[in-house]
Motif scaffolding. Structure first.
Motif, PDB file in Angstrom:
ATOM      1  N   LEU A  14      36.062  24.706  42.680  1.00  0.00           N
ATOM      2  CA  LEU A  14      35.185  25.864  42.522  1.00  0.00           C
ATOM      3  C   LEU A  14      35.743  26.827  41.479  1.00  0.00           C
ATOM      4  O   LEU A  14      35.004  27.330  40.606  1.00  0.00           O
ATOM      5  CB  LEU A  14      35.041  26.578  43.870  1.00  0.00           C
ATOM      6  N   TYR A  15      37.047  27.058  41.543  1.00  0.00           N
ATOM      7  CA  TYR A  15      37.666  28.000  40.605  1.00  0.00           C
ATOM      8  C   TYR A  15      37.561  27.515  39.161  1.00  0.00           C
ATOM      9  O   TYR A  15      37.124  28.258  38.270  1.00  0.00           O
ATOM     10  CB  TYR A  15      39.128  28.230  40.980  1.00  0.00           C
ATOM     11  N   VAL A  16      37.962  26.262  38.894  1.00  0.00           N
ATOM     12  CA  VAL A  16      37.949  25.802  37.502  1.00  0.00           C
ATOM     13  C   VAL A  16      36.526  25.709  36.957  1.00  0.00           C
ATOM     14  O   VAL A  16      36.286  25.963  35.767  1.00  0.00           O
ATOM     15  CB  VAL A  16      38.704  24.465  37.314  1.00  0.00           C
ATOM     16  N   GLU A  17      35.563  25.359  37.826  1.00  0.00           N
ATOM     17  CA  GLU A  17      34.179  25.317  37.347  1.00  0.00           C
ATOM     18  C   GLU A  17      33.669  26.712  37.001  1.00  0.00           C
ATOM     19  O   GLU A  17      32.971  26.900  35.999  1.00  0.00           O
ATOM     20  CB  GLU A  17      33.279  24.659  38.393  1.00  0.00           C
ATOM     21  N   GLN A  18      34.004  27.697  37.830  1.00  0.00           N
ATOM     22  CA  GLN A  18      33.612  29.070  37.503  1.00  0.00           C
ATOM     23  C   GLN A  18      34.336  29.556  36.254  1.00  0.00           C
ATOM     24  O   GLN A  18      33.735  30.179  35.376  1.00  0.00           O
ATOM     25  CB  GLN A  18      33.913  29.997  38.676  1.00  0.00           C
ATOM     26  N   LYS A  19      35.605  29.269  36.169  1.00  0.00           N
ATOM     27  CA  LYS A  19      36.423  29.718  35.035  1.00  0.00           C
ATOM     28  C   LYS A  19      35.857  29.211  33.717  1.00  0.00           C
ATOM     29  O   LYS A  19      35.840  29.936  32.708  1.00  0.00           O
ATOM     30  CB  LYS A  19      37.862  29.231  35.234  1.00  0.00           C
ATOM     31  N   HIS A  20      35.412  27.953  33.715  1.00  0.00           N
ATOM     32  CA  HIS A  20      34.929  27.334  32.476  1.00  0.00           C
ATOM     33  C   HIS A  20      33.400  27.310  32.379  1.00  0.00           C
ATOM     34  O   HIS A  20      32.844  26.543  31.594  1.00  0.00           O
ATOM     35  CB  HIS A  20      35.506  25.927  32.353  1.00  0.00           C
ATOM     36  N   ASN A  21      32.768  28.143  33.191  1.00  0.00           N
ATOM     37  CA  ASN A  21      31.318  28.379  33.078  1.00  0.00           C
ATOM     38  C   ASN A  21      30.487  27.109  33.230  1.00  0.00           C
ATOM     39  O   ASN A  21      29.500  26.900  32.510  1.00  0.00           O
ATOM     40  CB  ASN A  21      31.001  29.054  31.735  1.00  0.00           C
ATOM     41  N   ARG A  22      30.882  26.283  34.193  1.00  0.00           N
ATOM     42  CA  ARG A  22      30.055  25.122  34.511  1.00  0.00           C
ATOM     43  C   ARG A  22      28.826  25.593  35.292  1.00  0.00           C
ATOM     44  O   ARG A  22      28.874  26.605  36.005  1.00  0.00           O
ATOM     45  CB  ARG A  22      30.844  24.098  35.325  1.00  0.00           C
ATOM     46  N   PRO A  23      27.720  24.876  35.203  1.00  0.00           N
ATOM     47  CA  PRO A  23      26.497  25.349  35.865  1.00  0.00           C
ATOM     48  C   PRO A  23      26.551  25.243  37.390  1.00  0.00           C
ATOM     49  O   PRO A  23      26.999  24.243  37.932  1.00  0.00           O
ATOM     50  CB  PRO A  23      25.412  24.428  35.287  1.00  0.00           C
ATOM     51  N   ARG A  24      26.120  26.288  38.054  1.00  0.00           N
ATOM     52  CA  ARG A  24      25.900  26.342  39.509  1.00  0.00           C
ATOM     53  C   ARG A  24      27.079  25.787  40.326  1.00  0.00           C
ATOM     54  O   ARG A  24      26.908  24.881  41.146  1.00  0.00           O
ATOM     55  CB  ARG A  24      24.623  25.595  39.877  1.00  0.00           C
ATOM     56  N   PRO A  25      28.273  26.332  40.147  1.00  0.00           N
ATOM     57  CA  PRO A  25      29.424  25.783  40.879  1.00  0.00           C
ATOM     58  C   PRO A  25      29.331  25.944  42.399  1.00  0.00           C
ATOM     59  O   PRO A  25      29.697  25.026  43.138  1.00  0.00           O
ATOM     60  CB  PRO A  25      30.616  26.563  40.307  1.00  0.00           C
ATOM     61  N   ARG A  26      28.841  27.083  42.860  1.00  0.00           N
ATOM     62  CA  ARG A  26      28.765  27.287  44.315  1.00  0.00           C
ATOM     63  C   ARG A  26      27.722  26.380  44.949  1.00  0.00           C
ATOM     64  O   ARG A  26      27.956  25.780  46.006  1.00  0.00           O
ATOM     65  CB  ARG A  26      28.464  28.749  44.638  1.00  0.00           C
ATOM     66  N   ALA A  27      26.563  26.276  44.318  1.00  0.00           N
ATOM     67  CA  ALA A  27      25.519  25.399  44.859  1.00  0.00           C
ATOM     68  C   ALA A  27      26.014  23.961  44.905  1.00  0.00           C
ATOM     69  O   ALA A  27      25.791  23.236  45.889  1.00  0.00           O
ATOM     70  CB  ALA A  27      24.259  25.502  44.000  1.00  0.00           C
TER      71      ALA A  27
END
Length: 283
Positions: free
Chosen positions: A227-240
């Motif tokens: 979750l952290y790395v996806e948010q950090k690197h602006n991946r789409p919809r990490p929480r969903a």
């Protein structure tokens, strides 16, 4: 002969395997073992083998320990190797030769050989689009190529590149720290390469059994790191995506047929539910 390599390995209750790794390292390579507050003889075994041992007072995570081991490195390369691996003969020489041929490479994987045969090659990452995944045929013996992601089990880094990106992200306790540093190296203009001229053999810990708590803790760490790395690197919809993966694990038939899988599913969901972006410096 002194080689321009510092090997860094991180131990955590690794007494059963660390000696095999240290025995496989050629003369002339500097060796630093960072012990993450083991309760066994990992550090003592490393000291008997002549390694420089840094005893951490508590376990701050894998990336943090790697950075500690690389601190002050005056050699040209830092080679991060898992403690449950051994170096094949000629591995370091092959990696140095590859680095000379490819000065653009910031990090390289040797052939990571599994005990049962075949290669442990990381092809995919949650930080990459499928079009950037590594083709399967590059896992064949002898393949060398530029790729977009590398495996953290045996990561040979040019010290200049490692320092330029600030090392591993210490907010990541465990898992996905290799994906993150690979992406940051590429963003900084460095290439990543597979070089199968040298080999590192994964021997495993040889441990059996598991505890419910340890399985859940591992799954929780995987969920939160992703979750952290996806948010950090602006991946789409990490929480969903995280909740969808957690639900998929929970409703999988495997979760009801296997106690281990069930505990993994529960731990993963706990990690997603407990995740706090502000604790990672994100909003």
């Amino acid at each position: 002969m002194t080689l321009p390599i510092r090997i860094v390995t991180v131990t955590y209750n690794s007494a059963g395997v660390i000696g095999h790794l240290l025995d496989s390292i050629p003369d002339g390579v500097e060796v630093v073992v960072v012990d993450n507050a083991s309760s066994d003889d990992s550090a003592a075994i490393a000291e008997r083998h002549g390694a420089t041992v840094i005893r951490a007072a508590q376990n701050h995570g894998f990336g943090s320990a790697c950075n500690l081991g690389a601190e002050g490195n005056t050699r040209g390369f830092v080679f991060f190797v898992n403690p449950d691996a051994v170096l094949e003969e000629g591995c370091c020489a092959a990696l140095l030769a590859a680095a000379e041929r490819h000065p653009e490479a910031g990090a390289t994987n040797p052939a990571i050989l599994e005990p049962e045969g075949g290669f442990a090659m990381k092809r995919r990452s949650c930080l990459l689009d499928p079009s950037d995944w590594t083709p399967r045929d590059l896992a064949a013996a002898g393949s060398s190529a530029q790729v977009n992601i590398l495996h953290g089990a045996a990561l040979f880094c040019r010290q200049e590149a490692f320092a330029a990106v600030g090392g591993f992200d210490e907010r990541i306790f465990l898992y996905h720290e290799d994906d993150d540093i690979c992406l940051r190296m590429r963003q900084a203009g460095w290439a990543l390469r597979l070089e199968h001229g040298g080999g590192v053999r994964h021997v495993g810990s040889g441990s059996t059994g598991y505890s419910k708590a340890s399985v859940r803790a591992k799954a929780r760490a995987i969920a939160q790191s992703r979750l952290y790395v996806e948010q950090k690197h602006n991946r789409p919809r990490p929480r969903a995506g995280a909740y969808a993966r957690a639900l998929g694990k929970l409703i999988s038939p495997l979760a009801w047929l296997s106690g281990r899988k069930r505990n993994q599913a529960v731990g993963y969901l706990q990690g997603v539910m407990d995740y706090d972006a502000t604790a990672y410096g994100l909003r």
